[in-house]
Motif scaffolding. Structure first.
Motif, PDB file in Angstrom:
ATOM      1  N   GLU A 202       0.822  -1.213   0.000  1.00  0.00           N
ATOM      2  CA  GLU A 202       0.000   0.000   0.000  1.00  0.00           C
ATOM      3  C   GLU A 202       0.855   1.261   0.000  1.00  0.00           C
ATOM      4  O   GLU A 202       0.550   2.236  -0.701  1.00  0.00           O
TER       5      GLU A 202
ATOM      6  N   ALA B 254       1.072   4.189  -2.923  1.00  0.00           N
ATOM      7  CA  ALA B 254       0.892   5.609  -2.625  1.00  0.00           C
ATOM      8  C   ALA B 254       2.118   6.417  -3.021  1.00  0.00           C
ATOM      9  O   ALA B 254       2.003   7.537  -3.537  1.00  0.00           O
TER      10      ALA B 254
ATOM     11  N   GLU C 129      -5.549   4.903   5.543  1.00  0.00           N
ATOM     12  CA  GLU C 129      -5.008   5.752   4.490  1.00  0.00           C
ATOM     13  C   GLU C 129      -4.144   6.880   5.047  1.00  0.00           C
ATOM     14  O   GLU C 129      -3.207   7.334   4.366  1.00  0.00           O
TER      15      GLU C 129
ATOM     16  N   SER D 177     -10.415  13.906   2.720  1.00  0.00           N
ATOM     17  CA  SER D 177     -11.444  12.888   2.519  1.00  0.00           C
ATOM     18  C   SER D 177     -12.756  13.539   2.120  1.00  0.00           C
ATOM     19  O   SER D 177     -12.944  14.744   2.288  1.00  0.00           O
TER      20      SER D 177
ATOM     21  N   VAL E 272      -9.671  10.853  -0.284  1.00  0.00           N
ATOM     22  CA  VAL E 272      -9.999   9.494   0.147  1.00  0.00           C
ATOM     23  C   VAL E 272     -11.512   9.379   0.302  1.00  0.00           C
ATOM     24  O   VAL E 272     -12.144  10.240   0.925  1.00  0.00           O
TER      25      VAL E 272
ATOM     26  N   ARG F  29     -14.223   8.061   2.257  1.00  0.00           N
ATOM     27  CA  ARG F  29     -14.442   7.460   3.571  1.00  0.00           C
ATOM     28  C   ARG F  29     -15.931   7.304   3.881  1.00  0.00           C
ATOM     29  O   ARG F  29     -16.376   6.242   4.287  1.00  0.00           O
TER      30      ARG F  29
ATOM     31  N   TRP G  18      -8.444   9.189  -4.406  1.00  0.00           N
ATOM     32  CA  TRP G  18      -7.409   8.273  -3.921  1.00  0.00           C
ATOM     33  C   TRP G  18      -7.488   6.937  -4.655  1.00  0.00           C
ATOM     34  O   TRP G  18      -6.472   6.382  -5.091  1.00  0.00           O
ATOM     35  N   HIS G  19      -8.716   6.415  -4.792  1.00  0.00           N
ATOM     36  CA  HIS G  19      -8.848   5.087  -5.402  1.00  0.00           C
ATOM     37  C   HIS G  19      -8.468   5.096  -6.879  1.00  0.00           C
ATOM     38  O   HIS G  19      -8.055   4.073  -7.419  1.00  0.00           O
TER      39      HIS G  19
ATOM     40  N   GLU H 287      -4.876   3.237  -5.829  1.00  0.00           N
ATOM     41  CA  GLU H 287      -5.209   1.817  -5.928  1.00  0.00           C
ATOM     42  C   GLU H 287      -4.884   1.226  -7.294  1.00  0.00           C
ATOM     43  O   GLU H 287      -4.812   0.007  -7.452  1.00  0.00           O
TER      44      GLU H 287
END
Length: 670
Positions: free
Chosen positions: A127, A131, A155, A197, A229, A231, A249-250, A254
């Motif tokens: 992870e 990032a 995160e 977020s 992010v 959330r 973020w994803h 990811e």
């Protein structure tokens, strides 16, 4: 400058180190003696616990403050492990995987709503690598500043380590802070990236955050991207979005490669900027560097918490606070520890949530703030509910400010079964890691005392001229032998760093902590709180913390805050703001006030009796649990509050002001 502080309370209870801990502890009395004999050799040995790509050539250099010919003072400069190179994130993640411990759990995460996630060190490596690659794609590189405005979620940990991995500089902001507080940190650091977020969970409710983040960056010329992010998801559906600037973020992280080869950076490379609370002025951005900080963070965590492979460790601090930087992120991960991370408030959805988490994960080391301990003591005076099994706990810890002896005893007897040592730590954002704390297998504990300076460090208590005060007399707490984790400067303002911490005792070369303390006849240190919180009443300098401890020892009082308020006769008088455990006691306010004044008089002496006692629902505190006593004084005197961005709940000062006005009106009718 500080004259002597009257210290009147005494405490004779002692708790020797348990025999089983003395036999198996990571640090022994012999280790302490070796460190005292040769501190530099000690820090070299501590540094060798880490992986260095290039060995250092000079362990430590120090350029103290000097007076120039024109009478001005130079700025001090220190370096640790010069010439050495390392990667901080690789020391916290990769080396454990390389050692065959990739399947070891790094983090058990529990969300406020009950969602759970477990990350092993191998998971964390993947992870963090993703990032790091994503940040690089967004144009972030060595020396760039990244502000992280997130709740306590995995995160946040991943982002922090990724920033460190590529040698950018992170500055974490508590997720409950205002847009203005975030804006200040972005502008001060000239950050290129904000990580935030869509929302966060607070006391069971989904609260939108992205709009606040947008307000913080609206006028920023430096921000290039906002990484978001997900959330709260569909619970906060209307997420404002700026195309070209905002990135999910994803989408970015990811989808990135989970392989990243770390580079290695000089030990003095800046790692993060930690902002002070700023209650009396502009927050100071303290700069901590990579090598020295990690050495002290890693060693002190291993030493004071006696870290074992079977431990499950939990530091309850918010990740934006310096305690969590050192004792939730860099200390535990550099030691390959398994830890718990909890997103929410300790009383959601019930006041025993922490006990439930301890039982679920088998927590062995529980490190929290005196504020929470006092709250739990008020709600569970006879101890945690019997249906919670807390038998896994072997060590307890406190941080944030001095713990009242009565709260210490409750914590020891009811949470620690009367057998678990309490690691009462004293340190600051500036020192980067614990300075005074017990060693579980060595120290004899006294409720309310942080005991003695840790190996490699030294403190003393002195008067305004730098002369040591007698045992039992309060004075200024200074660090006369600092460690490698010490902040190197204030971001963009080296003169403020000098003036805030070194100017008072520049001739001696001592770091002025701003705290008052007393050393007893045995050589143990008792921290009395901020020197600003020492109150002069009729020529007597009294410690607010000592009077608060006397009030909290009364069975009716859960928490207390003392402030000096204006008085026409004495110049300054004591005002006490108390939180009581039984709401019915408010109905007998005058009798309770009389009982509390008599109790303080019996515990300390008549001079310490508060002139005013106000019963309030809650005290103004930072997220780290420190009582903002200066705000109490301003509320009581009707003065402007100043910067309140560090408050956990910004509505509390006005609520207290209303309570004060009501009680003054009631008193006039009695």
């Amino acid at each position: 400058m500080t004259s002597a502080i009257d210290v009147r309370a005494t405490n004779t209870s002692i708790y020797p180190a348990p025999e089983h801990l003395a036999l198996t502890a990571n640090v022994t009395g012999a280790d302490v003696a070796r460190a005292e004999a040769d501190p530099l050799a000690f820090w070299e040995q501590a540094a060798r616990r880490l992986d260095w790509h290039t060995p250092w050539h000079t362990t430590h250099t120090w350029e103290p403050v000097r007076e120039r010919r024109d009478g001005t003072l130079t700025v001090p400069k220190t370096e640790w492990f010069a010439g050495g190179t390392l990667n901080v994130a690789a020391n916290c993640v990769d080396r454990h995987v390389d050692a065959g411990r990739g399947d070891t759990v790094a983090v058990h995460f529990e969300g406020e709503l009950g969602d759970r996630r477990t990350l092993t060190y191998a998971d964390l490596q993947r992870e963090v690598s993703r990032a790091a690659n994503a940040l690089t794609e967004l144009g972030i590189g060595k020396g760039d500043r990244v502000v992280i405005y997130l709740p306590v979620i995995p995160e946040t940990l991943i982002a922090t380590l990724a920033v460190a991995r590529i040698s950018a500089i992170h500055s974490l902001v508590f997720g409950g802070f205002s847009a203005e507080a975030v804006r200040f940190r972005i502008d001060d650091t000239q950050a290129k990236l904000l990580i935030t977020s869509d929302g966060q969970f607070r006391r069971g409710a989904a609260v939108p955050v992205k709009a606040q983040a947008d307000a913080a960056v609206a006028a920023s010329p430096s921000i290039e991207h906002v990484l978001v992010v997900r959330r709260t998801g569909e619970q906060t559906p209307d997420v404002p979005w700026t195309a070209g600037r905002d990135v999910w973020w994803h989408d970015a992280v990811e989808t990135a490669s989970d392989t990243h080869v770390p580079e290695y950076f000089d030990a003095e490379t800046p790692l993060f900027i930690m902002y002070t609370s700023g209650t009396t002025g502009t927050p100071k951005g303290l700069v901590h560097t990579s090598g020295g900080y990690l050495v002290q963070a890693s060693y002190s965590h291993w030493a004071i918490f006696d870290v074992k492979p079977t431990d499950v460790y939990w530091c309850t601090a918010d990740l934006a606070w310096v305690t969590a930087h050192t004792y939730s992120i860099y200390g535990p991960l550099s030691n390959g520890a398994t830890q718990v991370m909890y997103e929410g408030t300790p009383d959601t959805p019930h006041p025993g949530r922490h006990f439930e988490i301890i039982e679920r994960y088998g927590v062995t080391t529980y490190y929290t703030a005196p504020t929470l301990i006092r709250t739990l003591m008020g709600r569970f005076p006879d101890g945690p509910p019997a249906h919670h099994d807390l038998s896994s706990i072997r060590l307890l810890g406190t941080v944030g400010e001095g713990i009242n002896p009565s709260a210490w005893r409750w914590f020891h007897e009811h949470v620690g079964r009367g057998e678990c040592p309490i690691i009462d730590t004293w340190w600051q954002s500036e020192t980067g890691a614990a300075v005074i704390a017990p060693l579980p297998g060595v120290s004899t504990l006294k409720p309310g005392s942080a005991t003695r300076a840790l190996p490699g460090l030294s403190t003393r208590v002195v008067d305004a001229d730098g002369v040591g005060v007698a045992p039992g007399v309060g004075g200024a707490l200074v660090v006369d032998r600092t460690g490698p984790a010490l902040a190197r400067t204030v971001w963009g303002n080296a003169e403020r760093y000098r003036d805030s911490y070194w100017a008072a005792y520049w001739r001696q070369g001592w770091f002025a902590s701003g705290d008052g303390a007393m050393v007893d006849a045995d050589g143990d240190t008792w921290v009395l709180g901020r020197i600003d919180d020492v109150i002069n009443v009729s020529g007597h300098r009294l410690s607010a913390l000592e009077i608060e401890s006397a009030l909290v020892s009364h069975p009716a009082v859960v928490e207390a805050g003392i402030a000096g308020v204006d008085d026409a006769v004495t110049g300054s008088a004591l005002a006490a703001f108390v939180v009581v455990g039984d709401a019915e006691l408010v109905r007998v306010r005058s009798a309770l006030v009389a009982a509390l004044r008599a109790h303080v008089s019996a515990q300390i002496g008549p001079i310490a009796k508060p002139a005013h006692i106000y019963i309030v629902r809650e005290l103004p505190k930072t997220r780290s649990g420190k009582i903002l006593r200066r705000l109490l004084a301003r509320v009581a005197d009707g003065r402007p509050l100043g910067d309140t961005t560090s408050l956990h709940d910004a509505t509390i000062p006005e609520e207290i002001a209303n309570a004060v006005r009501r009680q003054i009106a009631l008193a006039s009718l009695e």
